[in-house]
Structure formats: C-alpha cells, structure tokens
Motif scaffolding. Sequence first.
Motif, mmCIF file in Angstrom:
data_model
loop_
_atom_site.group_PDB
_atom_site.id
_atom_site.type_symbol
_atom_site.label_atom_id
_atom_site.label_comp_id
_atom_site.label_asym_id
_atom_site.label_seq_id
_atom_site.Cartn_x
_atom_site.Cartn_y
_atom_site.Cartn_z
ATOM 1 N N ASP A 121 11.772 18.699 18.462
ATOM 2 C CA ASP A 121 11.681 18.564 17.005
ATOM 3 C C ASP A 121 11.626 17.091 16.588
ATOM 4 O OD1 ASP A 121 11.708 21.327 16.401
ATOM 5 O OD2 ASP A 121 13.882 21.389 16.671
ATOM 6 N N ILE A 122 12.355 16.248 17.281
ATOM 7 C CA ILE A 122 12.306 14.811 16.991
ATOM 8 C C ILE A 122 10.960 14.249 17.397
ATOM 9 C CG2 ILE A 122 13.327 12.566 17.531
ATOM 10 C CD1 ILE A 122 16.012 13.919 17.767
ATOM 11 N N ALA A 123 10.432 14.705 18.525
ATOM 12 C CA ALA A 123 9.109 14.252 18.961
ATOM 13 C C ALA A 123 8.030 14.665 17.956
ATOM 14 C CB ALA A 123 8.795 14.818 20.340
ATOM 15 N N ARG A 124 8.166 15.885 17.410
ATOM 16 C CA ARG A 124 7.209 16.360 16.407
ATOM 17 C C ARG A 124 7.266 15.482 15.164
ATOM 18 N NH1 ARG A 124 2.465 18.032 14.833
ATOM 19 N NH2 ARG A 124 2.503 19.429 13.032
ATOM 20 N N LEU A 125 8.470 15.124 14.735
ATOM 21 C CA LEU A 125 8.628 14.239 13.584
ATOM 22 C C LEU A 125 7.984 12.876 13.852
ATOM 23 C CD1 LEU A 125 9.911 13.701 10.780
ATOM 24 C CD2 LEU A 125 12.011 13.050 11.971
ATOM 25 N N ALA A 126 8.169 12.374 15.063
ATOM 26 C CA ALA A 126 7.612 11.061 15.410
ATOM 27 C C ALA A 126 6.092 11.057 15.355
ATOM 28 C CB ALA A 126 8.090 10.650 16.798
ATOM 29 N N GLU A 127 5.479 12.195 15.641
ATOM 30 C CA GLU A 127 4.009 12.281 15.639
ATOM 31 C C GLU A 127 3.412 11.982 14.269
ATOM 32 O OE1 GLU A 127 2.999 16.135 17.072
ATOM 33 O OE2 GLU A 127 3.641 15.739 19.141
ATOM 34 N N TYR A 128 4.180 12.204 13.213
ATOM 35 C CA TYR A 128 3.653 11.958 11.865
ATOM 36 C C TYR A 128 3.546 10.464 11.550
ATOM 37 C CZ TYR A 128 3.824 16.866 10.435
ATOM 38 O OH TYR A 128 3.586 18.207 10.309
ATOM 39 N N LYS A 129 4.252 9.638 12.313
ATOM 40 C CA LYS A 129 4.204 8.179 12.106
ATOM 41 C C LYS A 129 4.435 7.821 10.636
ATOM 42 C CE LYS A 129 1.284 6.993 16.058
ATOM 43 N NZ LYS A 129 1.429 8.288 16.761
ATOM 44 N N ALA A 130 5.513 8.361 10.083
ATOM 45 C CA ALA A 130 5.833 8.108 8.673
ATOM 46 C C ALA A 130 6.348 6.689 8.478
ATOM 47 C CB ALA A 130 6.881 9.101 8.186
ATOM 48 N N THR A 179 0.843 -1.184 0.000
ATOM 49 C CA THR A 179 0.000 0.000 0.000
ATOM 50 C C THR A 179 0.878 1.234 0.000
ATOM 51 O OG1 THR A 179 -0.095 -0.030 2.414
ATOM 52 C CG2 THR A 179 -1.849 -1.179 1.246
ATOM 53 N N SER A 180 0.301 2.344 -0.435
ATOM 54 C CA SER A 180 1.089 3.569 -0.537
ATOM 55 C C SER A 180 1.620 3.973 0.829
ATOM 56 C CB SER A 180 0.227 4.689 -1.113
ATOM 57 O OG SER A 180 0.965 5.874 -1.247
ATOM 58 N N PRO A 181 2.926 4.086 0.976
ATOM 59 C CA PRO A 181 3.492 4.423 2.286
ATOM 60 C C PRO A 181 3.231 5.877 2.665
ATOM 61 C CG PRO A 181 5.218 4.364 0.634
ATOM 62 C CD PRO A 181 3.973 3.886 -0.049
ATOM 63 N N ARG A 182 3.228 6.137 3.944
ATOM 64 C CA ARG A 182 3.135 7.503 4.472
ATOM 65 C C ARG A 182 4.535 8.114 4.381
ATOM 66 N NH1 ARG A 182 -0.879 9.061 7.821
ATOM 67 N NH2 ARG A 182 0.568 10.010 9.332
ATOM 68 N N ILE A 183 4.678 9.139 3.538
ATOM 69 C CA ILE A 183 5.997 9.687 3.204
ATOM 70 C C ILE A 183 6.183 11.069 3.802
ATOM 71 C CG2 ILE A 183 7.498 10.468 1.321
ATOM 72 C CD1 ILE A 183 6.125 8.390 -0.467
ATOM 73 N N ILE A 184 7.316 11.270 4.453
ATOM 74 C CA ILE A 184 7.787 12.615 4.771
ATOM 75 C C ILE A 184 8.897 12.944 3.781
ATOM 76 C CG2 ILE A 184 9.169 13.963 6.402
ATOM 77 C CD1 ILE A 184 7.512 12.828 8.644
ATOM 78 N N PHE A 185 8.815 14.129 3.186
ATOM 79 C CA PHE A 185 9.830 14.562 2.221
ATOM 80 C C PHE A 185 10.653 15.664 2.855
ATOM 81 C CE2 PHE A 185 11.654 17.023 -1.193
ATOM 82 C CZ PHE A 185 12.034 16.053 -2.116
#
Length: 320
Positions: free
Chosen positions: A73-82, A2-8
């Motif tokens: 900032d790392i915690a914020r990135l983790a919230e996206y669950k990419a 399935t289409s992955p959840r992507i952070i660019f």
Amino acid sequence: MTSPRIIFAGTPEFAATALQALINQQFNIIAVYTQPDRPAGRGQKLTPSPVKSLALEHGIPVEQPLSFKNPEDIARLAEYKADIMIVAAYGLILPQAVLDLPALGCLNIHASLLPRWRGAAPIQRAIQAGDTETGITIMQMEAGLDTGPMLLKTSTPIQDSDTGGSLHDRLADMGGEAIVDALNKLDTLTPELQDSNQATYASKLHKRESAIDWSQSAESIVRNIRAFNPWPGTSGICGKDQIKIWEAEAISAAHEHLPGIIISRQSGGIEVACGQDILLIHKLQLPGAKAMAVTDFVNGNQSKLLPGERFNPVSPESGD
C-alpha cells in the motif's frame, strides 16, 4: 509555484466539503484515499464514503487501503509521486513512511484552534466545554496526534444556538476555504510550533454519552444537548419511555427537588430539576415518533412527563 500534484485523504462529509473546494479551484488532485466502503442503513448495504462518491463523480482515482501496514500500500502511494498530501478526517493513522513520501509533506485540516482539542471530536468537545471560540488549523503533519507545526488558523465564535451539527457545517466550509488559502500561500507560510502545555484532548464520541446525568448542572446538560446534536443525541428515561431531548435551556433557580424530578409541564416548556438549577425542555422526541416542540407534546400527550414523575439516567448502550 506551479500547481502541486495533490493526493487528498479523507472520508466523511467534513472532508468532502474540503475536497469540493479544491476541485472548484481546479487544483491538481491526482488521487483520493478514503476508508473502505462500510455497511449503512437498514439493509446494511455497502456504501461509499462521501469523499469517494465525490471523487468518482469527478473522475479522480480512488484508493481504499485497510491500513498502511502493508508495504504494497505504501509502494502504491509512492507511485503517484505526489508533491503534497491533504488529510481531513481520514480515519487512518499515517505512519512516518507515508508522511515522508510527498515532497512537500502532508497537511491536515483540523477543526479546532490547536493545540486545544487535539483528537477525534474537537467540534463537539468545544461546545461541551463551553468554549466561546473555535476554528480551523492547517497543520504540517508529524507522527504525533495533531502535534505538528501550524501553518494557518482561522476562527469563528461558538454561538449559544450552535449544535454539533451546525458548527460542523460551518467549520467544514471554513476548512475548504482555509486549505485553498494555505495552498495558494504555501511558499510564504511560516510554521509555528504548538505549545503542548496548552493542549487538550478531544476524545471520540460514544453512544453511552447520550445518557443525561441529572445530577449535573442544567448548564452542563444544555451544553451536552447542543454538542451531541445530531449524534449521539441526549436522552433520559421516564417511566418506560426513553425520551430524546433536542433543545433546552438552563434556568438559574434554586430548588429542593431530587435531580430528574419534573417540576412543571406547560406549553412554554417542561421544567426538570438538575443537580444545580433547572432544565427547561423545548423540543423532545418520544420513542417511534418525530421530534416535536413541547407545545405540541403537551397538547397531544396528557399522561406523559407529568409533574412529580422522575427522569432516570439512560442505561449505557452497547457499542461505540
């Protein structure tokens, strides 16, 4: 899959081209990370990066941390669950804590055929070194500088007419195509370890490199002219004028002149003695003027760059 959840994560036009390719293929981009807005132009107005502008145009959330040294900032990135993070010329070093967050890791779009030209300026350094081929490597990121396992490569010849600008644009398009291909094949790609014994380093470009060293061979100078077009350019001082040189060719010919001496001045080009062979200038730019063909220069400037005059190296400019 399935289409992955992507952070660019990316900043300049090279990265924006890849982001556009992912958007065109309707990948699930859940957020974009890019450098903070920087002053630009004569007014030094805060200006968003090309990646930020594109993300906002498509309604994609944008994050602009100064670094990832702050745990928030790392915690914020983790919230996206990419599921995966795609990185292209982002401009920030990603610590291991960031690399470990996405379930499928972080992939980098690198503009060289790794392990050749790891580092900041692979496009220009490839031209400068006289390489005949370069390309795009999609790499699984790890803590080292461009040292991770390679997943996919695609190559292109470096033509004698290529400049840093033209090769950048071609590789940007190739980078977009390569990351789309890699994501579509992610389940079947086999990581290939890099041979660090074959690695070379592509150091960052500096303004001071624009100064022409006339004691070099004409061929080396031509490669610099091509590699540093459009930035930082190449130039030399003759009299009081700093002359930018945009196009030239190397003429294989013995001479007894000091490096930098102008040998001849005609509509077909201006000949300048080098440490080896002769540089034939075809396109140049005077201070405060637009770039022009030598034919136009010769017709309009009767008192500049005359035979017997000498180019001196440009004094190193301040800054990077």
